[in-house]
Design a protein around this motif. Sequence first.
Motif, mmCIF file in Angstrom:
data_model
loop_
_atom_site.group_PDB
_atom_site.id
_atom_site.type_symbol
_atom_site.label_atom_id
_atom_site.label_comp_id
_atom_site.label_asym_id
_atom_site.label_seq_id
_atom_site.Cartn_x
_atom_site.Cartn_y
_atom_site.Cartn_z
ATOM 1 N N ALA A 103 -34.985 17.475 23.820
ATOM 2 C CA ALA A 103 -34.752 16.589 24.964
ATOM 3 C C ALA A 103 -34.340 17.331 26.228
ATOM 4 O O ALA A 103 -34.880 17.071 27.314
ATOM 5 C CB ALA A 103 -33.693 15.543 24.594
ATOM 6 N N THR A 104 -33.386 18.260 26.118
ATOM 7 C CA THR A 104 -32.901 18.901 27.343
ATOM 8 C C THR A 104 -33.922 19.869 27.915
ATOM 9 O O THR A 104 -33.971 20.063 29.135
ATOM 10 C CB THR A 104 -31.559 19.612 27.085
ATOM 11 O OG1 THR A 104 -31.674 20.437 25.932
ATOM 12 C CG2 THR A 104 -30.458 18.597 26.850
ATOM 13 N N ALA A 105 -34.764 20.464 27.078
ATOM 14 C CA ALA A 105 -35.848 21.280 27.608
ATOM 15 C C ALA A 105 -36.896 20.401 28.286
ATOM 16 O O ALA A 105 -37.482 20.799 29.305
ATOM 17 C CB ALA A 105 -36.489 22.104 26.495
ATOM 18 N N ASP A 161 -36.930 16.681 18.360
ATOM 19 C CA ASP A 161 -35.882 17.612 17.955
ATOM 20 C C ASP A 161 -36.511 18.828 17.266
ATOM 21 O O ASP A 161 -37.633 18.750 16.750
ATOM 22 C CB ASP A 161 -34.896 16.928 17.013
ATOM 23 C CG ASP A 161 -33.997 15.933 17.732
ATOM 24 O OD1 ASP A 161 -33.737 16.141 18.931
ATOM 25 O OD2 ASP A 161 -33.559 14.956 17.097
ATOM 26 N N PRO A 162 -35.794 19.959 17.231
ATOM 27 C CA PRO A 162 -36.394 21.184 16.694
ATOM 28 C C PRO A 162 -36.865 21.091 15.250
ATOM 29 O O PRO A 162 -37.921 21.639 14.915
ATOM 30 C CB PRO A 162 -35.266 22.204 16.847
ATOM 31 C CG PRO A 162 -34.467 21.721 18.009
ATOM 32 C CD PRO A 162 -34.501 20.227 17.901
ATOM 33 N N GLY A 199 -27.165 10.101 21.346
ATOM 34 C CA GLY A 199 -28.342 10.947 21.379
ATOM 35 C C GLY A 199 -28.513 11.783 22.623
ATOM 36 O O GLY A 199 -29.186 12.811 22.585
ATOM 37 N N GLU A 200 -27.931 11.375 23.746
ATOM 38 C CA GLU A 200 -28.145 12.079 25.003
ATOM 39 C C GLU A 200 -26.852 12.729 25.474
ATOM 40 O O GLU A 200 -25.770 12.137 25.359
ATOM 41 C CB GLU A 200 -28.663 11.122 26.076
ATOM 42 C CG GLU A 200 -30.041 10.540 25.762
ATOM 43 C CD GLU A 200 -30.569 9.680 26.892
ATOM 44 O OE1 GLU A 200 -29.767 9.339 27.790
ATOM 45 O OE2 GLU A 200 -31.768 9.371 26.889
ATOM 46 N N PHE A 201 -26.983 13.918 26.035
ATOM 47 C CA PHE A 201 -25.797 14.599 26.546
ATOM 48 C C PHE A 201 -25.184 13.852 27.731
ATOM 49 O O PHE A 201 -23.973 13.903 27.945
ATOM 50 C CB PHE A 201 -26.143 16.037 26.935
ATOM 51 C CG PHE A 201 -26.265 16.967 25.760
ATOM 52 C CD1 PHE A 201 -25.151 17.343 25.026
ATOM 53 C CD2 PHE A 201 -27.499 17.455 25.373
ATOM 54 C CE1 PHE A 201 -25.249 18.195 23.934
ATOM 55 C CE2 PHE A 201 -27.613 18.315 24.288
ATOM 56 C CZ PHE A 201 -26.492 18.681 23.573
ATOM 57 N N GLU A 202 -26.013 13.143 28.518
ATOM 58 C CA GLU A 202 -25.460 12.347 29.617
ATOM 59 C C GLU A 202 -24.495 11.289 29.087
ATOM 60 O O GLU A 202 -23.476 10.998 29.715
ATOM 61 C CB GLU A 202 -26.577 11.667 30.428
ATOM 62 C CG GLU A 202 -27.493 12.625 31.139
ATOM 63 C CD GLU A 202 -28.750 12.870 30.340
ATOM 64 O OE1 GLU A 202 -28.668 12.885 29.084
ATOM 65 O OE2 GLU A 202 -29.806 13.061 30.962
ATOM 66 N N LEU A 207 -28.143 23.890 29.993
ATOM 67 C CA LEU A 207 -29.442 23.285 30.260
ATOM 68 C C LEU A 207 -29.378 21.775 30.142
ATOM 69 O O LEU A 207 -30.193 21.067 30.719
ATOM 70 C CB LEU A 207 -30.481 23.848 29.283
ATOM 71 C CG LEU A 207 -31.935 23.416 29.446
ATOM 72 C CD1 LEU A 207 -32.492 23.861 30.797
ATOM 73 C CD2 LEU A 207 -32.791 23.956 28.313
ATOM 74 N N ALA A 208 -28.383 21.277 29.410
ATOM 75 C CA ALA A 208 -28.296 19.851 29.097
ATOM 76 C C ALA A 208 -27.606 19.035 30.177
ATOM 77 O O ALA A 208 -27.523 17.824 30.058
ATOM 78 C CB ALA A 208 -27.558 19.650 27.783
#
Length: 301
Positions: free
Chosen positions: A100-102, A129-130, A228-231, A249-250
């Motif tokens: 997601a962050t990439a 996801d990875p 699920g989201e860093f925000e 990066l996030a």
Amino acid sequence: MMDLGRLRALHAVAVHGSVGGAAAALGFTPSAISQQIAKLERETRTVLLERQGRGVQLTDAARGLADTAQQVLALVEQAEVTLEEQRGRATGRLLVAAFATASRGLLPAVLADLRVGHPELDVRLLESDPYPAAELVARGEVDLAVVQDWASVPLPVQEGLDRLDLGTDPVDLLMPSDHPLAALNSVPMAELRGQRWTSVPPGNICHDWLLHTMRELGEEPDVRYQVGEFESQIALIAAGLGLGLVPRLARGPLPPQVAARPVTPQPVRRVHALWRTRTSRRPAVTVTLDALRRHWDALAL
């Protein structure tokens, strides 16, 4: 002769476990995938999908045909690589998966670059996801993946895949600005004990890393909030509800209620690109890798 597009649709359903998942991966609507499967059933005079609750499952015959389809698609891919290499330019469709962050912090610039520099290349993006992204590349459902892992929680990578190490993404401790640890210029790792945490949900490699890191410090982390989201993590931290270990990066600019401090020793996550070895000569892959490398190097993390 069986239609290649219909075989591809069946293979995608087998890989993703549902018509909806196959549709998202291939860039079609679920109804289009269902129509392809129905045509393949008529073509082969074989029942391929059976209803199970609200979803579907593959019949035994469908599983065997999906395995054959994977072999056929691998041969077709090799032929396409050879033709594209002979043309000497990046063409066709390239499906890229990225965490997601990439997808937010790296891929927009990369995709815009490729669109201008290689107009015959049709690049599609799938957020993943990875863990599943690496599997999708290995199975041939995705051409290239941008993934991340940690030295203490390495990402399993199957044989037949190549990897480009793009770089590392430093991780900072985020906390309410009035938290006692915010008074420090750098937070020793030992000070992380006894805190309340926000984290991504289980099954995500970042969640696995947080568990591993805190267990190395001798405690089971008190993860109160799993989002699920860093925000969303940052919003919870701003409300004074917990702390988070968040990669640079996030995140974008932080609200005044949130302070960021480096941790000693500095944790970093590793960012890589994965692709199938047999497609290494494909111009679409090589130009995408070049763009990823250039735009990663331009990031100020």
